[in-house]
Structures are given as C-alpha cells and as structure tokens.
Design a protein around this motif. Structure first.
Motif, PDB file in Angstrom:
ATOM      1  N   GLY A   1       5.807  -8.291  12.065  1.00 44.77           N
ATOM      2  CA  GLY A   1       6.480  -7.388  12.630  1.00 44.77           C
ATOM      3  C   GLY A   1       6.641  -7.524  14.316  1.00 44.77           C
ATOM      4  O   GLY A   1       7.057  -8.654  14.672  1.00 44.77           O
ATOM      5  N   GLY A   2       6.327  -6.591  14.856  1.00 45.07           N
ATOM      6  CA  GLY A   2       6.551  -6.957  16.419  1.00 45.07           C
ATOM      7  C   GLY A   2       5.242  -7.249  17.197  1.00 45.07           C
ATOM      8  O   GLY A   2       5.170  -7.239  18.460  1.00 45.07           O
ATOM      9  N   ILE A   3       4.266  -7.287  16.505  1.00 42.12           N
ATOM     10  CA  ILE A   3       3.031  -7.920  17.324  1.00 42.12           C
ATOM     11  C   ILE A   3       2.918  -9.382  17.273  1.00 42.12           C
ATOM     12  O   ILE A   3       2.863  -9.968  16.196  1.00 42.12           O
ATOM     13  CB  ILE A   3       1.629  -7.104  16.530  1.00 42.12           C
TER      14      ILE A   3
ATOM     15  N   GLY B   1       0.812  -1.204  -0.004  1.00 38.24           N
ATOM     16  CA  GLY B   1      -0.039  -0.097   0.119  1.00 38.24           C
ATOM     17  C   GLY B   1       0.839   1.282  -0.080  1.00 38.24           C
ATOM     18  O   GLY B   1       0.184   2.218   0.249  1.00 38.24           O
ATOM     19  N   GLY B   2       2.190   1.284  -0.379  1.00 36.59           N
ATOM     20  CA  GLY B   2       2.955   2.423  -0.271  1.00 36.59           C
ATOM     21  C   GLY B   2       4.469   2.050  -0.095  1.00 36.59           C
ATOM     22  O   GLY B   2       4.795   0.877   0.006  1.00 36.59           O
ATOM     23  N   THR B   3       5.245   2.779  -0.297  1.00 38.33           N
ATOM     24  CA  THR B   3       6.692   2.866  -0.210  1.00 38.33           C
ATOM     25  C   THR B   3       7.447   3.199   1.118  1.00 38.33           C
ATOM     26  O   THR B   3       8.310   3.300   1.239  1.00 38.33           O
ATOM     27  CB  THR B   3       7.189   3.389  -1.327  1.00 38.33           C
ATOM     28  N   GLY B   4       6.504   3.844   2.126  1.00 41.67           N
ATOM     29  CA  GLY B   4       7.186   4.554   3.268  1.00 41.67           C
ATOM     30  C   GLY B   4       7.638   3.122   4.208  1.00 41.67           C
ATOM     31  O   GLY B   4       7.273   2.042   4.014  1.00 41.67           O
ATOM     32  N   SER B   5       8.434   3.613   5.203  1.00 41.15           N
ATOM     33  CA  SER B   5       8.897   2.387   6.080  1.00 41.15           C
ATOM     34  C   SER B   5       7.752   1.912   6.776  1.00 41.15           C
ATOM     35  O   SER B   5       7.866   0.636   7.034  1.00 41.15           O
ATOM     36  CB  SER B   5      10.022   3.101   6.974  1.00 41.15           C
ATOM     37  N   SER B   6       6.611   2.657   7.205  1.00 39.53           N
ATOM     38  CA  SER B   6       5.661   2.019   7.773  1.00 39.53           C
ATOM     39  C   SER B   6       4.845   1.101   6.963  1.00 39.53           C
ATOM     40  O   SER B   6       4.033   0.027   7.701  1.00 39.53           O
ATOM     41  CB  SER B   6       4.661   3.126   8.486  1.00 39.53           C
ATOM     42  N   ASN B   7       5.032   0.974   5.738  1.00 39.00           N
ATOM     43  CA  ASN B   7       4.384   0.056   4.764  1.00 39.00           C
ATOM     44  C   ASN B   7       5.175  -1.270   4.472  1.00 39.00           C
ATOM     45  O   ASN B   7       4.804  -2.068   3.727  1.00 39.00           O
ATOM     46  CB  ASN B   7       3.990   0.733   3.370  1.00 39.00           C
TER      47      ASN B   7
END
Length: 160
Positions: A64-66, A22-28
């Motif tokens: 991830g971390g969850i 859904g995007g190229t940001g680090s949160s994606n």
C-alpha cells in the motif's frame, strides 16, 4: 468457498483488481505490493562530498502506502561537502517528513553526537532523509561524517 487444499495448491494467481484479506471492506483490500532494490548514497544538504564506497546495498518492500527499506552503506573514503548529512536514493518519495529509522550501527556519523545524546533519527527532506541527533539540549542535525558504515532500516509513508 475454499480454493485448493493442503495437498492440491495453485501455483500462480493473476488478478486484474485487488485482493481482500480478512473482510470485504475497503481497508481489507490489498492493491499494491512490491519488492525491489535501491542504491543508497550519502550526500550533504549544501554541497555533495566525494565518496568512495566499499558497499551500497538496500532492499525495499512496499505494501500500500507503507515502505520498509533496510540499507547498508560502507564508506571507505570521503572528502569535501558541506551541510547536513543525508542519505539519498529512497525507492519512493516520503509523503511527509516523518521517517522512522532504526539504526544497527552509525559508525561514520560523528557530528552532533556527544555524551549527552540520547538517540539518533531522521526526517525526510524531499526524496532524502537527513540525520538528527536527540539529546538533553534538544534536536540537532548531523554535520560531519567519517569512514565507516551505516546500517539501518527506514519505514515511511509514501503517496506513490
């Protein structure tokens, strides 16, 4: 660029890095996804009880971390042990004491549960979670256990 189509699909995809959704940001970026099983055990904070299990079953999904970790424990015999009731064997150590627990049933957890309690939860203690009872007089730990079953789901953040 689309890869594949409704009639032509790829079977396996192997990546050396992460996957951006859904995007190229680090949160994606999805870098870590894992599924597996773990063996939940009941213990106590001061001395361990002797327990006969009818069943110990648990799975986990880590994104991830969850960590999402549903579990089922059937206790058919218990003796000894002292201290607060805990469940050990979590697949990853919680990052802090906040462990969100949803219980479908907590049949054998008896200590601290009275007519004034409004809920049951937990907190992480190292790689275990410890039962807590909430009520009109505040929060207390659970200190007794009987035969029966524990059925629930733990959700927590890990640093692993």
């Amino acid at each position: 660029i689309d890869l594949g189509s409704s009639g032509v699909r790829f079977k396996d995809l192997y990546l050396g890095g992460g996957l951006y959704l859904g995007g190229t940001g680090s949160s994606n970026k999805l870098e870590d996804y894992e599924e597996g099983t773990w063996t939940p055990s009941v213990t106590r904070s001061s001395s361990a009880p002797t327990i006969t299990y009818g069943a110990q079953s648990a799975q986990y999904v880590k994104v991830g971390g969850i960590v999402y970790a549903p579990f089922y424990i059937l206790i058919t015999g218990i003796s000894g042990g002292s201290g607060n009731v805990r469940v050990s064997g979590l697949p990853f150590t919680p990052a802090d004491e906040n462990v969100a627990l949803t219980f479908t049933d907590v049949g054998p957890v008896k200590g601290g549960i009275t007519s004034s309690y409004t809920g049951i939860g937990s907190r992480a203690v190292g790689s275990e979670f410890e039962f807590r009872v909430f009520g009109s007089s505040g929060t207390t730990t659970v200190t007794s256990l009987e035969n029966g079953y524990l059925l629930g789901e733990a959700v927590y953040r890990t640093t692993a």
